[in-house]
Design an enzyme around this catalytic site. Sequence first.
Site, mmCIF file in Angstrom:
data_model
loop_
_atom_site.group_PDB
_atom_site.id
_atom_site.type_symbol
_atom_site.label_atom_id
_atom_site.label_comp_id
_atom_site.label_asym_id
_atom_site.label_seq_id
_atom_site.Cartn_x
_atom_site.Cartn_y
_atom_site.Cartn_z
ATOM 1 N N THR A 135 10.289 108.113 101.037
ATOM 2 C CA THR A 135 11.380 108.277 100.083
ATOM 3 C C THR A 135 11.557 109.740 99.676
ATOM 4 O O THR A 135 10.616 110.533 99.752
ATOM 5 C CB THR A 135 11.070 107.436 98.825
ATOM 6 O OG1 THR A 135 11.922 107.816 97.769
ATOM 7 C CG2 THR A 135 9.641 107.642 98.351
ATOM 8 N N ASP A 136 12.763 110.064 99.192
ATOM 9 C CA ASP A 136 12.991 111.414 98.658
ATOM 10 C C ASP A 136 12.334 111.600 97.290
ATOM 11 O O ASP A 136 12.249 112.714 96.778
ATOM 12 C CB ASP A 136 14.496 111.725 98.583
ATOM 13 C CG ASP A 136 15.287 110.750 97.720
ATOM 14 O OD1 ASP A 136 14.694 109.780 97.203
ATOM 15 O OD2 ASP A 136 16.511 110.961 97.558
ATOM 16 N N GLU A 137 11.867 110.484 96.693
ATOM 17 C CA GLU A 137 11.290 110.585 95.348
ATOM 18 C C GLU A 137 9.997 111.407 95.334
ATOM 19 O O GLU A 137 9.562 111.865 94.283
ATOM 20 C CB GLU A 137 11.045 109.191 94.768
ATOM 21 C CG GLU A 137 12.310 108.359 94.786
ATOM 22 C CD GLU A 137 12.361 107.238 93.757
ATOM 23 O OE1 GLU A 137 11.574 107.257 92.809
ATOM 24 O OE2 GLU A 137 13.215 106.356 93.934
ATOM 25 N N TYR A 160 5.067 105.254 91.511
ATOM 26 C CA TYR A 160 5.607 104.886 92.835
ATOM 27 C C TYR A 160 5.689 106.122 93.733
ATOM 28 O O TYR A 160 5.184 106.129 94.869
ATOM 29 C CB TYR A 160 6.999 104.254 92.677
ATOM 30 C CG TYR A 160 7.793 104.195 93.971
ATOM 31 C CD1 TYR A 160 7.391 103.385 95.024
ATOM 32 C CD2 TYR A 160 8.951 104.971 94.142
ATOM 33 C CE1 TYR A 160 8.119 103.340 96.214
ATOM 34 C CE2 TYR A 160 9.681 104.927 95.313
ATOM 35 C CZ TYR A 160 9.257 104.116 96.360
ATOM 36 O OH TYR A 160 9.966 104.082 97.528
ATOM 37 N N LYS A 164 3.668 107.015 97.258
ATOM 38 C CA LYS A 164 4.336 107.293 98.536
ATOM 39 C C LYS A 164 3.948 108.692 99.037
ATOM 40 O O LYS A 164 3.740 108.903 100.236
ATOM 41 C CB LYS A 164 5.859 107.186 98.392
ATOM 42 C CG LYS A 164 6.388 105.778 98.138
ATOM 43 C CD LYS A 164 6.118 104.783 99.265
ATOM 44 C CE LYS A 164 6.887 105.069 100.534
ATOM 45 N NZ LYS A 164 6.683 103.982 101.535
HETATM 46 N N1 LIG Z 1 15.014 100.962 98.871
HETATM 47 C C1 LIG Z 1 15.228 102.268 98.939
HETATM 48 O O1 LIG Z 1 16.227 102.777 98.403
HETATM 49 C C2 LIG Z 1 14.276 103.145 99.693
HETATM 50 C C3 LIG Z 1 14.639 104.479 99.924
HETATM 51 C C4 LIG Z 1 13.772 105.297 100.666
HETATM 52 C C5 LIG Z 1 12.584 104.782 101.143
HETATM 53 N N2 LIG Z 1 12.250 103.494 100.882
HETATM 54 C C6 LIG Z 1 10.982 102.986 101.430
HETATM 55 O O2 LIG Z 1 11.323 102.046 102.426
HETATM 56 C C7 LIG Z 1 10.359 101.009 102.471
HETATM 57 C C8 LIG Z 1 11.044 99.675 102.330
HETATM 58 O O3 LIG Z 1 11.754 99.646 101.097
HETATM 59 P P1 LIG Z 1 12.501 98.331 100.620
HETATM 60 O O4 LIG Z 1 13.491 98.743 99.613
HETATM 61 O O5 LIG Z 1 12.910 97.565 101.800
HETATM 62 O O6 LIG Z 1 11.297 97.570 99.893
HETATM 63 P P2 LIG Z 1 11.159 96.041 99.514
HETATM 64 O O7 LIG Z 1 10.384 96.022 98.246
HETATM 65 O O8 LIG Z 1 12.472 95.347 99.575
HETATM 66 O O9 LIG Z 1 10.282 95.432 100.710
HETATM 67 C C9 LIG Z 1 8.931 95.721 100.863
HETATM 68 C C10 LIG Z 1 8.356 94.711 101.853
HETATM 69 O O10 LIG Z 1 6.969 95.018 102.048
HETATM 70 C C11 LIG Z 1 6.226 93.811 101.955
HETATM 71 N N3 LIG Z 1 4.870 94.150 101.483
HETATM 72 C C12 LIG Z 1 4.510 94.616 100.263
HETATM 73 N N4 LIG Z 1 3.189 94.819 100.214
HETATM 74 C C13 LIG Z 1 2.697 94.496 101.446
HETATM 75 C C14 LIG Z 1 1.414 94.513 102.026
HETATM 76 N N5 LIG Z 1 0.339 94.913 101.320
HETATM 77 N N6 LIG Z 1 1.268 94.129 103.310
HETATM 78 C C15 LIG Z 1 2.340 93.712 104.034
HETATM 79 N N7 LIG Z 1 3.594 93.666 103.521
HETATM 80 C C16 LIG Z 1 3.763 94.054 102.249
HETATM 81 C C17 LIG Z 1 6.981 92.943 100.975
HETATM 82 O O11 LIG Z 1 6.650 91.575 101.090
HETATM 83 C C18 LIG Z 1 8.420 93.252 101.381
HETATM 84 O O12 LIG Z 1 8.822 92.422 102.417
HETATM 85 C C19 LIG Z 1 9.357 101.301 101.359
HETATM 86 O O13 LIG Z 1 8.237 101.915 101.924
HETATM 87 C C20 LIG Z 1 10.090 102.272 100.459
HETATM 88 O O14 LIG Z 1 9.187 103.146 99.842
HETATM 89 C C21 LIG Z 1 13.057 102.653 100.168
#
Ligand SMILES: NC(=O)c1ccc[n+]([C@@H]2O[C@H](COP(=O)([O-])OP(=O)(O)OC[C@H]3O[C@@H](n4cnc5c(N)ncnc54)[C@H](O)[C@@H]3O)[C@@H](O)[C@H]2O)c1
Length: 366
Positions: A135-137, A160, A164
């Site tokens: 993430t950009d955070e 968070y 990350k």
């Molecule tokens: N949503 C955003 O805007 C955004 C932006 C940039 C980066 N990200 C990154 O992208 C990734 C996905 O984000 P998202 O929004 O889809 O998240 P989300 O919370 O919707 O999904 C996370 C998934 O990971 C699974 N999970 C959690 N803990 C786990 C574990 N210990 N073992 C196996 N599976 C596990 C959950 O069941 C879920 O399916 C994350 O790493 C997040 O940091 C998200």
Amino acid sequence: MTKTVVVAGGAGFIGCNFVRAVLARTGWHVVVLDKLTYAGNLLNLADVAARPRYAFVRGDIGDPRVVRPLLESCRPFAIVNFAAESHVDRSIDGPRSFLETNVVGTFELLDAARSFWLQLKDGEREAFRFLHVSTDEVYGSLGETGHFTEETAYSPNSPYAASKAASDHFVHAYHQTYGMPTVVTNCSNNYGPFQFPEKLIPLTILKALSGKSLPIYGDGGNVRDWLYVEDHCAALLTVLQHGRVGVKYNIGGRSERTNLQVVAEVCAALDHLLPSQHNPALMSSGISNYFDLRTFVRDRPGHDRRYAIDSSLVEKELRWTARVGFHEGIRNTVEWYVQNSEWCHAVCGGTYGGERLGRAVEHGAP
Ligand SMILES: NC(=O)c1ccc[n+]([C@@H]2O[C@H](COP(=O)([O-])OP(=O)(O)OC[C@H]3O[C@@H](n4cnc5c(N)ncnc54)[C@H](O)[C@@H]3O)[C@@H](O)[C@H]2O)c1
């Protein structure tokens, strides 16, 4: 031989959209590894469940007893790690699970990947990829101007973001130390179908549809750079196929909006799609447009003011560019949530009802 990619966290928001993109645009097999926390749901993958190139394994990325045999049996050419605790507000209420999954979990997955990678034959070893989705955070907060580049120093402010950042460092260190072919991507805020309704855009849609007030943190002036989830998934596929190992790539939508602008755009899309006069939840309320439901609430503790991504590296080097504009993306998203109310109800499953999270009451807040 058909290639296999392991998608950790593939039952979550971005992960399930990525699985769809892989199945549609490549001939690869996809094995989803997911713990199915509150944020992960097999409903997100229901449309691909019967595809012969798709398989699902329930398990924790932090459990080597699951991960190591899985890698041995499916022998992937790549692992893409989406698995994480992903909600800043929840990290304020309970940071431990963020440490456990995002840091320790990523470490265990990475270390299992390293053992597997070391046994590969020449050629296969060079072709292997560990793509860590971040993430950009991690970069902290910007002032009124400027953008995060790949050279911007990490300065995470929420639990968070700190978790990350730590995982990004481990992934990078495994490349520097062991020569493992890792890549890290740092992306801005995603939106689109299948996002768990705790995040700003789906939360606003669902609250507005049921005629509830729309909470806006602080003065609503916090700025994020919004990217439609399918554009992010396209970027990840490009990075996986053509990105350089040991490099990190920023991914963003060049679409900065304040939270207040985001809520206004969502409300305008709802006004267009289901005018409040025709919505039974609002018919007798006297509210003539959804934006009138906005209400300012106490800010998130430590709320970063502004994020903006400079994505010129991935744009120039890998010729990726965001295709879906914010207006169009919000229309698509609002339409999807209106048409998928059963999904919303099912994923919340009686455990989440749109309540305020991340208040940090122990620090003296009311
Ligand atoms: N949503 C955003 O805007 C955004 C932006 C940039 C980066 N990200 C990154 O992208 C990734 C996905 O984000 P998202 O929004 O889809 O998240 P989300 O919370 O919707 O999904 C996370 C998934 O990971 C699974 N999970 C959690 N803990 C786990 C574990 N210990 N073992 C196996 N599976 C596990 C959950 O069941 C879920 O399916 C994350 O790493 C997040 O940091 C998200």
